[in-house]
Structure formats: C-alpha cells, structure tokens
Design a protein around this motif. Structure first.
Motif, PDB file in Angstrom:
ATOM      1  N   VAL A  88      58.484  45.402  49.065  1.00  0.00           N
ATOM      2  CA  VAL A  88      58.839  43.985  48.917  1.00  0.00           C
ATOM      3  C   VAL A  88      58.268  43.247  50.122  1.00  0.00           C
ATOM      4  CG1 VAL A  88      60.717  42.331  48.645  1.00  0.00           C
ATOM      5  CG2 VAL A  88      60.949  44.656  47.732  1.00  0.00           C
TER       6      VAL A  88
ATOM      7  N   SER B 244      58.050  40.155  51.312  1.00  0.00           N
ATOM      8  CA  SER B 244      58.827  39.232  52.145  1.00  0.00           C
ATOM      9  C   SER B 244      59.841  40.005  52.992  1.00  0.00           C
ATOM     10  CB  SER B 244      59.544  38.187  51.271  1.00  0.00           C
ATOM     11  OG  SER B 244      60.293  38.811  50.249  1.00  0.00           O
TER      12      SER B 244
ATOM     13  N   TYR C 272      59.993  40.328  57.064  1.00  0.00           N
ATOM     14  CA  TYR C 272      61.261  40.057  57.743  1.00  0.00           C
ATOM     15  C   TYR C 272      61.654  41.204  58.666  1.00  0.00           C
ATOM     16  CZ  TYR C 272      66.206  39.699  58.666  1.00  0.00           C
ATOM     17  OH  TYR C 272      67.413  39.671  59.315  1.00  0.00           O
TER      18      TYR C 272
ATOM     19  N   ARG D 238      60.010  41.562  62.022  1.00  0.00           N
ATOM     20  CA  ARG D 238      60.556  40.564  62.946  1.00  0.00           C
ATOM     21  C   ARG D 238      61.946  40.959  63.423  1.00  0.00           C
ATOM     22  NH1 ARG D 238      58.198  35.599  63.862  1.00  0.00           N
ATOM     23  NH2 ARG D 238      59.857  34.377  64.809  1.00  0.00           N
ATOM     24  N   ASP D 239      62.738  41.485  62.474  1.00  0.00           N
ATOM     25  CA  ASP D 239      64.118  41.837  62.796  1.00  0.00           C
ATOM     26  C   ASP D 239      64.196  43.033  63.750  1.00  0.00           C
ATOM     27  OD1 ASP D 239      67.036  41.333  62.188  1.00  0.00           O
ATOM     28  OD2 ASP D 239      66.904  43.430  61.572  1.00  0.00           O
TER      29      ASP D 239
ATOM     30  N   ARG E  20      63.489  41.490  67.143  1.00  0.00           N
ATOM     31  CA  ARG E  20      64.557  40.553  67.543  1.00  0.00           C
ATOM     32  C   ARG E  20      65.854  41.299  67.845  1.00  0.00           C
ATOM     33  NH1 ARG E  20      65.559  36.699  62.940  1.00  0.00           N
ATOM     34  NH2 ARG E  20      66.949  38.370  62.257  1.00  0.00           N
TER      35      ARG E  20
ATOM     36  N   THR F 112      60.505  39.245  43.352  1.00  0.00           N
ATOM     37  CA  THR F 112      59.999  39.813  44.602  1.00  0.00           C
ATOM     38  C   THR F 112      59.809  41.324  44.515  1.00  0.00           C
ATOM     39  OG1 THR F 112      62.232  40.183  45.465  1.00  0.00           O
ATOM     40  CG2 THR F 112      61.202  38.056  45.973  1.00  0.00           C
ATOM     41  N   GLY F 113      60.382  41.958  43.457  1.00  0.00           N
ATOM     42  CA  GLY F 113      60.347  43.427  43.396  1.00  0.00           C
ATOM     43  C   GLY F 113      61.449  44.040  44.236  1.00  0.00           C
ATOM     44  N   SER F 114      62.334  43.192  44.797  1.00  0.00           N
ATOM     45  CA  SER F 114      63.463  43.699  45.572  1.00  0.00           C
ATOM     46  C   SER F 114      64.515  44.271  44.617  1.00  0.00           C
ATOM     47  CB  SER F 114      64.061  42.569  46.414  1.00  0.00           C
ATOM     48  OG  SER F 114      64.942  43.084  47.390  1.00  0.00           O
ATOM     49  N   ARG F 115      65.502  44.953  45.162  1.00  0.00           N
ATOM     50  CA  ARG F 115      66.527  45.604  44.341  1.00  0.00           C
ATOM     51  C   ARG F 115      67.904  45.430  44.968  1.00  0.00           C
ATOM     52  NH1 ARG F 115      62.488  49.140  45.018  1.00  0.00           N
ATOM     53  NH2 ARG F 115      61.217  49.626  43.201  1.00  0.00           N
TER      54      ARG F 115
ATOM     55  N   GLY G  63      60.823  32.840  51.236  1.00  0.00           N
ATOM     56  CA  GLY G  63      60.877  34.244  51.669  1.00  0.00           C
ATOM     57  C   GLY G  63      62.221  34.909  51.473  1.00  0.00           C
ATOM     58  N   VAL G  64      63.131  34.255  50.751  1.00  0.00           N
ATOM     59  CA  VAL G  64      64.467  34.830  50.535  1.00  0.00           C
ATOM     60  C   VAL G  64      64.355  36.024  49.580  1.00  0.00           C
ATOM     61  CG1 VAL G  64      66.747  34.373  49.525  1.00  0.00           C
ATOM     62  CG2 VAL G  64      65.640  32.648  50.976  1.00  0.00           C
ATOM     63  N   PHE G  65      64.922  37.174  49.986  1.00  0.00           N
ATOM     64  CA  PHE G  65      64.863  38.372  49.135  1.00  0.00           C
ATOM     65  C   PHE G  65      66.236  38.956  48.880  1.00  0.00           C
ATOM     66  CE2 PHE G  65      63.902  39.455  53.563  1.00  0.00           C
ATOM     67  CZ  PHE G  65      64.955  40.303  53.846  1.00  0.00           C
TER      68      PHE G  65
ATOM     69  N   GLU H  79      63.341  30.583  61.384  1.00  0.00           N
ATOM     70  CA  GLU H  79      63.680  31.984  61.693  1.00  0.00           C
ATOM     71  C   GLU H  79      64.709  32.489  60.684  1.00  0.00           C
ATOM     72  OE1 GLU H  79      62.198  33.679  64.106  1.00  0.00           O
ATOM     73  OE2 GLU H  79      63.431  35.508  64.228  1.00  0.00           O
ATOM     74  N   ALA H  80      64.391  33.617  60.014  1.00  0.00           N
ATOM     75  CA  ALA H  80      65.264  34.139  58.959  1.00  0.00           C
ATOM     76  C   ALA H  80      66.213  35.206  59.486  1.00  0.00           C
ATOM     77  CB  ALA H  80      64.411  34.718  57.841  1.00  0.00           C
ATOM     78  N   PHE H  81      67.440  35.182  58.972  1.00  0.00           N
ATOM     79  CA  PHE H  81      68.459  36.181  59.307  1.00  0.00           C
ATOM     80  C   PHE H  81      69.062  36.674  58.005  1.00  0.00           C
ATOM     81  CE2 PHE H  81      68.061  33.267  62.804  1.00  0.00           C
ATOM     82  CZ  PHE H  81      68.129  34.063  63.947  1.00  0.00           C
ATOM     83  N   PHE H  82      68.939  37.971  57.732  1.00  0.00           N
ATOM     84  CA  PHE H  82      69.426  38.536  56.475  1.00  0.00           C
ATOM     85  C   PHE H  82      70.677  39.370  56.732  1.00  0.00           C
ATOM     86  CE2 PHE H  82      69.157  42.347  53.591  1.00  0.00           C
ATOM     87  CZ  PHE H  82      69.681  41.706  52.482  1.00  0.00           C
TER      88      PHE H  82
END
Lengths: 201, 201
Positions: free
Chosen positions: A57, A59, A63, A66-67, A70, B48-51, B169-171, B181-184
């Motif tokens: 995936v 994206s 991420y 970067r994570d 960070r 995105t192909g994410s799961r 870029g949200v997955f 800056e993204a934080f998941f």
C-alpha cells in the motif's frame, strides 16, 4: 521477583529497534527481567497469514518511512533510514541465541549493537561478516562464533524459538508478553509501563 | 490562529472512537480547530489496496479485541465490545455531513454520540433509525434529516470527502493531518501533542 517479561522482535523491524532501546530499563524500574527472543518475521507471516504493515500500500509505505524516523526522534533515539530494507536476519538471530547460551547480558548487548548497526550506521546486518564483526567488538571469538552459526544445534534453536513465538500468539514485531498479556508495537510502551506499575488495569 | 487539523475516521473504527474523544481538547490546548471527516474504510481499502488491521489473522484478531478494550481503559474511556462489528457507516457519515452544513459544533457532538452509541451502548449504528434517533436527541428534526440522508447532494458530498481523503494519503482510521504531517492511529496522540507544542520535531 516477578516472572520475566518476554520480548519478541525481528532484527529488521524499526519498531523492534525502538522497543529494544527501552524495554530493559522499563522492566528494571518494576523489578522485572526481560527474556529477549529474536524471531524471523517472514516465517511468522507465512505461518499466521499475517503481512508486513505496509504490504504494497504505497501511501502507507510512504507514511511508515516517515513514522519510523519521527517515532525515533520522539523518543530521542538516533535513526537513519537503512539503504537496504528489510533484510534477512537469521544470521543475527542465530548469533544471538549462541551468545545467549554463554552470557545473557552479552547477548542483549549484541542485539542492541546489531540494531544500531542497521538503523543508525546503515550496515548490512544480513551478512555473516557484519554479524561476526559486531560480536568480535564485544570480545567474542570470531572463528568460534562463525562455526556456531553453521551448527545444526543453533539452527534448531532458532527454529524452536520461532515455533514457540507462533504458539504464544506472536504475529509481528515488537511483541511483548507480560504474565500472559500481549502488547504489540513500540507505541504500547506507556501501556506496558502502567501494566507493570499497577499489575494490570 | 494556525490552520485547522484534519481528522479522518470511520464510525466503525474503535481507535477512531478513542481519537474522537480526545482530539478536540488536544487541538484546543494549542489554539487549533479540528475539521472532522467521516470516511468509509471499505472504499478506502479497495482504492488503496489496504486491509483491515487483523484481516483474517486469528492471533491478531484476538489481540486486537483485547487491545481495543485495554486502550480505552488506559485512556479512562468507557468501552463495551459491540456485538455486531464492523458495521456499514454510510448513514452516520451522510448525517454528519448534512449536520455539518448546518452547524459544525452540532455535527461533532453528533459524531461523538454515534461513537458512544456503537462502542458503549452496543447500538446498531448502521440502521438509519438509530442515526435519526441520535440526531433527534440533539434537537435535529427527524424527518428533515431522513429526507436529507437520501438526497443525491449528501451522497455526492460523502463520495467527494472519501475521494479527497484518498488523495490526501489516508489509508486507515484514525488518520490526523497537521500542516501536511500525517499521524495514523490513536496511539500517535502523544506525538500529535508534541508536534503541536513544538511546531514539528
């Protein structure tokens, strides 16, 4: 003293590195020791049907790179993205288990040095030569270890450890088990700390 | 005042619930507002192909159910495992965006109420009736909202929002973006807090 904590990790796991830098100190604050268990995530993924976190995936892959960096900065730990990633880690894991049979503290010191070699100094920790060099710097006899790395006993030990990890429900790295309670991910450290402090919550 | 923070979440995401209970307060401490964006994870996974995090890995599924509850206890938040999980969330998301067009604060209040209905009171939040009842308790006219839920405009708005999330870029859920800056994950809240405090680290 309460039972030892089990810490499962793959030497190619950045979050495993972040946990390896912290777990002994956290455990010691609560009178606990830590049993370190290097594992092979590739084998575990195949056995459990689990997958690497980003797994194609794009994206999420972007991420995570970067994570990693960070999260290391957040914890005040050095980190440089390795130019080759991920890497096979059976040589490092075998060396760990052989050292562990001689001197547990030395084996953990070796494990931390392998992680720093990979995630700070961009060394190719898949190569036996790198593994031997790291051990040699810690006073280990290079040729004895080189022979041990090829021994059926040490290969069998690593296989047993990976099988035991799967049996214990381990599906990723880092994975920490305290008195039967599992914590997955370096970001579970605050929960681990509270669990040790309170005996469970 | 600095730019608003973007908070992406699916109403069926337990970690989204944990984030929803905290993000406004954390942002407010640093003079920031939060733009809430309910999304549909099913659509995002497909694009995105994410799961889903556990995705058929039984040891990970077992772990995650435990971790949902433990993470809630760790944060001092109420949590009861829903008997039906996960659930489709397009009705709740559509209602949110319609309310958001009338009153942003009310929409956020509604979102928190939907999450509590699902993760505390075991309500079937996929049903339009549940969504309407939750909104009605907040003073919303039930029949106006019922009509709005079926309108092409609100369906198009939700689709635009999900597309925009994918483009950003949200997955997964929760996903927070601060000045690019993204934080998941709900477990990134300490990093979010430090990022807001220091302007990046």
């Amino acid at each position: 003293m309460s039972a030892a904590i089990d810490f499962y990790f793959d030497f190619s796991s950045p979050y495993g590195y972040l946990m390896a830098e912290q777990i002994d100190a956290v455990a010691a604050r609560h009178g606990r020791q830590v049993n370190w268990h290097p594992i092979l995530l590739g084998v575990i993924f195949q056995a459990t049907g689990s997958r690497p976190p980003a797994d194609g995936v794009s994206s999420k892959g972007t991420y995570m790179l970067r994570d990693f960096a960070r999260s290391a900065r957040f914890l005040g730990l050095p980190y440089n993205p390795p130019s080759r990633f991920p890497l096979p880690t059976q040589n490092a894991a075998r060396a760990f288990y052989w050292l562990d049979g001689q001197d547990g503290a030395l084996a953990r010191q070796f494990a931390r040095a392998v992680y720093r070699a990979f995630f700070v100094d961009d060394r190719d920790i898949s190569a036996p030569e790198t593994v031997l060099e790291i051990a040699e710097k810690l006073g280990v006899d290079r040729s004895t270890l080189a022979t041990a790395l090829q021994s059926p006993e040490i290969k069998a030990r690593l296989k047993r450890e990976v099988d035991a990890a799967i049996a214990a429900g381990v599906f990723g790295s880092p994975h920490v088990i305290i008195d039967g309670e599992a914590f997955f991910g370096a970001d579970r450290l605050p929960q681990i700390e509270k669990w040790l402090e309170t005996g469970g919550f």
